[in-house]
Design an enzyme around this catalytic site. Structure first.
Site, PDB file in Angstrom:
ATOM      1  CE  LYS A 147      34.803  32.789  27.991  1.00 62.17           C
ATOM      2  NZ  LYS A 147      35.738  32.151  28.908  1.00 62.17           N
ATOM      3  CD  GLU A 196      28.717  32.720  30.556  1.00 60.10           C
ATOM      4  OE1 GLU A 196      29.647  33.146  31.238  1.00 60.10           O
ATOM      5  OE2 GLU A 196      28.770  31.628  29.962  1.00 60.10           O
ATOM      6  NE  ARG A 197      29.983  32.978  36.810  1.00 56.68           N
ATOM      7  CZ  ARG A 197      31.022  32.380  36.229  1.00 56.68           C
ATOM      8  NH1 ARG A 197      31.284  31.129  36.487  1.00 56.68           N
ATOM      9  NH2 ARG A 197      31.814  33.035  35.415  1.00 56.68           N
TER      10      ARG A 197
HETATM   11  N1  LIG Z   1      41.961  42.712  32.562  1.00 59.09           N
HETATM   12  C1  LIG Z   1      42.075  42.098  33.740  1.00 59.09           C
HETATM   13  N2  LIG Z   1      42.795  42.650  34.733  1.00 59.09           N
HETATM   14  C2  LIG Z   1      42.905  42.022  35.902  1.00 59.09           C
HETATM   15  N3  LIG Z   1      42.331  40.838  36.201  1.00 59.09           N
HETATM   16  C3  LIG Z   1      41.621  40.237  35.265  1.00 59.09           C
HETATM   17  C4  LIG Z   1      41.443  40.832  33.975  1.00 59.09           C
HETATM   18  N4  LIG Z   1      40.685  39.996  33.229  1.00 59.09           N
HETATM   19  C5  LIG Z   1      40.395  38.953  34.012  1.00 59.09           C
HETATM   20  N5  LIG Z   1      40.938  39.078  35.232  1.00 59.09           N
HETATM   21  C6  LIG Z   1      40.839  38.100  36.335  1.00 59.09           C
HETATM   22  O1  LIG Z   1      40.381  36.858  35.837  1.00 59.09           O
HETATM   23  C7  LIG Z   1      39.156  36.490  36.463  1.00 59.09           C
HETATM   24  C8  LIG Z   1      38.232  35.769  35.498  1.00 59.09           C
HETATM   25  O2  LIG Z   1      37.785  36.655  34.494  1.00 59.09           O
HETATM   26  P1  LIG Z   1      36.381  36.431  33.765  1.00 59.09           P
HETATM   27  O3  LIG Z   1      35.298  36.192  34.734  1.00 59.09           O
HETATM   28  O4  LIG Z   1      36.240  37.554  32.795  1.00 59.09           O
HETATM   29  O5  LIG Z   1      36.700  35.110  32.973  1.00 59.09           O
HETATM   30  P2  LIG Z   1      35.794  34.349  31.930  1.00 59.09           P
HETATM   31  O6  LIG Z   1      36.711  33.971  30.828  1.00 59.09           O
HETATM   32  O7  LIG Z   1      34.604  35.144  31.583  1.00 59.09           O
HETATM   33  O8  LIG Z   1      35.410  33.095  32.776  1.00 59.09           O
HETATM   34  P3  LIG Z   1      34.166  32.112  32.676  1.00 59.09           P
HETATM   35  O9  LIG Z   1      34.409  31.288  31.490  1.00 59.09           O
HETATM   36  O10 LIG Z   1      34.284  31.367  33.971  1.00 59.09           O
HETATM   37  O11 LIG Z   1      32.940  32.991  32.599  1.00 59.09           O
HETATM   38  C9  LIG Z   1      38.597  37.803  36.983  1.00 59.09           C
HETATM   39  O12 LIG Z   1      37.767  37.606  38.082  1.00 59.09           O
HETATM   40  C10 LIG Z   1      39.848  38.594  37.340  1.00 59.09           C
HETATM   41  O13 LIG Z   1      40.316  38.218  38.607  1.00 59.09           O
END
Ligand SMILES: Nc1ncnc2c1ncn2[C@@H]1O[C@H](COP(=O)(O)OP(=O)(O)OP(=O)(O)O)[C@@H](O)[C@H]1O
Length: 466
Positions: free
Chosen positions: A164, A190-191
């Site tokens: 996300k 968030e962090r």
């Molecule tokens: N488009 C992308 N291309 C490559 N890797 C990705 C991509 N999107 C996400 N990732 C991988 O997934 C990991 C987690 O993504 P992100 O921090 O955006 O998740 P999140 O859904 O925001 O998590 P949280 O709920 O913990 O905040 C990233 O650190 C990366 O390694």
């Protein structure tokens, strides 16, 4: 509240009271007349609080907007009867602020044109407008299957760690630079590390000067996480209403607003409702979401990341947030685990913009054909797993071949993760995305392996390989 100069304004009367109870972030203060009203700001020592409920005998129940450490029973508290205000105007641009509009960037406080109350009514129905215009993002999967509405609300749904924040950052990267107007980023719960990263990245990209960043991160009091969205909207409304500008409002993460509301509700002693959420969930969310609207004067386009607890899309918070949006981009864990980034679920994502009247007949038809192909593949997956692909009819095998290529073609390298992944990000105009999907549906270049379609931009890259 006292003005920035610390003096009482006209018609304000200072009420003095004393603390009679403290329970976590909830503080009861007994006032003799005048008793402050709901949403009034109360101060006890260095702690700011907002009145949430009025009890008997002049006792008001307040939500602390900071740590209550150091407060004690009998301590003096005071209120002018005014509510919480934030600075609005051009001087907040380029700044990183907290929910009071106080600096987090180490610079002097913004010299505001004006200060406004953070609680405001939504614009009247007669003022609202719908424009039915698409905001192109350069991200293939989104532009094709879930086009974002200019002046509308888009949600990025997903469980923990499915991408996300990465997707939101990429959208910021792709849209903020070309956005004629101001952008506002509101970080909720968030962090702090992510906040710092974003602040730095925006500085490096040179877009900070047209942007305000507000943060109430996970280490802040629940009252702060609950109210920061209102602070952000008050600033956004100034640009929309007083300056007639188009505002891009990015929120990471709106679920944390609901969660903070639930914490506050618990502290206030309300009986929880479904799945433990606050009984006032729908009202609280609506009072924030309804302020995010476009009027005759200017627009607010919002993109909101939505954390989905335990990947359960029937969760009441996720379901309620969903009902406010014009486009929903759903991220799937399965796709993320297969490395198909961005992990957009083509069947679950949707947008009210995806109609022939808005995107045109060709786009609509291609999007439907892509969806149908991927849906058929989804149904065939079980059979393939049990019997192997050889058992499928020639027709089904062709469907699978198309679907697997489409799946890969809808992946895309992102600028945001260039450093960790090693491939430069790519922007793809919607025309190229449509051409690409059309060619795959027509089975052009099918001599090339599926992997050739993975993490490319437009299909012209494939032709270069061929
Ligand atoms: N488009 C992308 N291309 C490559 N890797 C990705 C991509 N999107 C996400 N990732 C991988 O997934 C990991 C987690 O993504 P992100 O921090 O955006 O998740 P999140 O859904 O925001 O998590 P949280 O709920 O913990 O905040 C990233 O650190 C990366 O390694």
């Amino acid at each position: 509240m006292r003005g920035p100069d610390g003096k009482l304004r006209d018609g304000q009367q200072l009420a003095e009271g004393s603390i009679v109870a403290i329970r976590g972030g909830v503080v009861d203060v007994a006032f003799s007349a005048p008793v402050p009203r709901v949403h009034a700001l109360v101060r006890a020592g260095s702690v700011a609080m907002e009145v949430a409920a009025l009890l008997e005998n002049g006792v008001v129940r307040c939500i602390a907007l900071g740590s209550t450490r150091g407060l004690g029973l009998g301590m003096r508290a005071s209120s002018t009867g005014g509510g919480i205000e934030v600075p609005v105007g051009e001087t907040v641009l380029g700044r990183m602020l907290n929910m009071f509009g106080e600096p987090l960037d180490g610079l002097p406080p913004p010299a505001a044109i004006e200060r406004r109350l953070i609680h405001q009514p939504p614009p009247p129905l007669s003022e609202r407008v719908l424009r039915a215009e698409v905001l192109e993002t350069g991200i293939k999967a989104i532009d094709l299957l879930s086009p974002i509405e200019r002046g509308g609300k888009t949600g990025l749904f997903g469980g923990a760690g499915v991408g996300k924040t990465v997707l939101l950052s990429e959208l910021i990267h792709n849209t903020v630079e070309h956005h004629h107007g101001v952008s506002l980023f509101c970080g909720i719960g968030e962090r702090s590390r992510e906040a710092e990263e974003l602040w730095r990245e925006m500085g490096e990209a040179g877009v900070r000067e047209q942007m305000v960043m507000l943060f109430g991160q996970m280490n802040e009091a629940p009252g702060v996480r609950f109210l920061i969205g209102n602070s952000a909207l008050t600033m956004a409304e100034f640009f929309r209403d007083d300056r007639g500008q188009d505002v891009l409002l990015l929120i990471d993460n709106i679920f944390r607003f609901v969660q903070a509301g639930s914490e506050v509700s618990g502290l206030l002693g309300r009986m929880p409702s479904r799945v433990g959420y606050q009984p006032t969930l729908a009202t609280e969310l609506a009072s924030l979401q309804e302020r995010i609207s476009s009027t005759r004067r200017g627009s607010i386009t919002s993109i909101q990341a939505v954390y989905v607890p335990a990947d359960d899309f029937t969760d009441p918070a996720a379901a309620h947030i969903f009902s406010h949006l014009s486009a929903s981009v759903v991220l799937s864990r399965k796709r993320a685990s297969e490395g198909l980034y961005p992990a957009v679920d083509p069947l679950a994502s949707s947008s009210v913009m995806l109609t022939p009247a808005v995107v045109g007949q060709r786009h609509y038809d291609i999007a439907r054909a892509v969806r149908r192909t991927l849906a058929e593949y989804e149904e065939l997956r079980d059979i393939i797993a049990m019997l192997g692909i050889e058992e499928l009819s020639a027709h089904d095998r062709a469907t699978v071949a198309r679907a697997r290529r489409l799946e890969r073609f809808l992946t895309q390298p992102f600028y945001t993760v260039t450093a960790s992944v090693g491939t430069e990000g790519k922007l793809v105009p919607i025309a190229e995305t449509l051409d690409g999907c059309e060619e795959i549906l027509a089975q052009t270049h099918f001599d090339l392996p599926e992997s050739a379609y993975y993490m490319i931009g437009g299909l012209s890259e494939l032709e270069a390989v061929a």
